[in-house]
Write a protein that holds these residues in place. Structure first.
Motif, PDB file in Angstrom:
ATOM      1  N   LEU A  42       3.915  -3.270  84.052  1.00  0.00           N
ATOM      2  CA  LEU A  42       5.214  -3.809  83.673  1.00  0.00           C
ATOM      3  C   LEU A  42       6.278  -3.024  84.419  1.00  0.00           C
ATOM      4  N   TYR A  43       7.162  -3.757  85.090  1.00  0.00           N
ATOM      5  CA  TYR A  43       8.166  -3.164  85.955  1.00  0.00           C
ATOM      6  C   TYR A  43       9.562  -3.624  85.534  1.00  0.00           C
ATOM      7  N   SER A  44      10.511  -2.740  85.718  1.00  0.00           N
ATOM      8  CA  SER A  44      11.917  -3.080  85.564  1.00  0.00           C
ATOM      9  C   SER A  44      12.624  -2.522  86.783  1.00  0.00           C
ATOM     10  N   GLU A  45      13.353  -3.377  87.473  1.00  0.00           N
ATOM     11  CA  GLU A  45      14.048  -2.981  88.694  1.00  0.00           C
ATOM     12  C   GLU A  45      13.092  -2.306  89.684  1.00  0.00           C
ATOM     13  N   GLY A  46      11.863  -2.798  89.742  1.00  0.00           N
ATOM     14  CA  GLY A  46      10.884  -2.298  90.693  1.00  0.00           C
ATOM     15  C   GLY A  46      10.136  -1.041  90.288  1.00  0.00           C
ATOM     16  N   ARG A  47      10.435  -0.469  89.127  1.00  0.00           N
ATOM     17  CA  ARG A  47       9.765   0.752  88.665  1.00  0.00           C
ATOM     18  C   ARG A  47       8.810   0.426  87.521  1.00  0.00           C
ATOM     19  N   VAL A  48       7.594   0.950  87.635  1.00  0.00           N
ATOM     20  CA  VAL A  48       6.623   0.740  86.568  1.00  0.00           C
ATOM     21  C   VAL A  48       7.015   1.610  85.376  1.00  0.00           C
TER      22      VAL A  48
END
Length: 120
Positions: A27-33
């Motif tokens: 799961l990523y947000s703004e490309g960060r896991v």
């Protein structure tokens, strides 16, 4: 893991994406896991700053049996009260996202050293 449930649970995060990762999902947000979905469990990224919070909430670390030893990853189970509560899940996800940012900013050598310290 049901991707629709994960999207609903973490809908408050910007640019949420879910991708296949290690036999489960990342799961990523703004490309960060910030989390993993594996073994019918949601695991949130943690570090020295957030591990005590996960411990207080009764969470457990992500471990698996390697060839010669038990391996502990820097992810902790999403606390039970957050499994069906998007507001609570978002609180923990933000902690995971912050841990992910700190790990990235630390650089690879410091990330490795921290990971080794947190397993001993």
């Amino acid at each position: 893991m049901d991707p629709d449930h994960l999207r609903d649970l973490f809908a408050g995060l910007p640019q949420l994406s879910i991708r296949r990762l290690f036999g489960g999902v990342g799961l990523y947000s703004e490309g960060r896991v910030f989390a993993l979905g594996a073994f019918e469990q949601i695991w949130i990224k943690a570090d020295a700053q957030t591990i005590p919070l996960f411990q207080q909430a009764g969470s457990a670390p992500f471990t698996y049996q390697g060839r010669t030893r038990t391996v502990t990853l820097p992810y902790w189970s999403l606390p039970d009260e957050a499994l069906d509560d998007p507001e609570q899940a978002l609180k923990w996800a933000r902690l995971g996202l912050a841990a992910s940012r700190r790990a990235f900013e630390a650089g690879p050598r410091q990330r490795r050293a921290r990971a080794l310290r947190s397993t001993s």
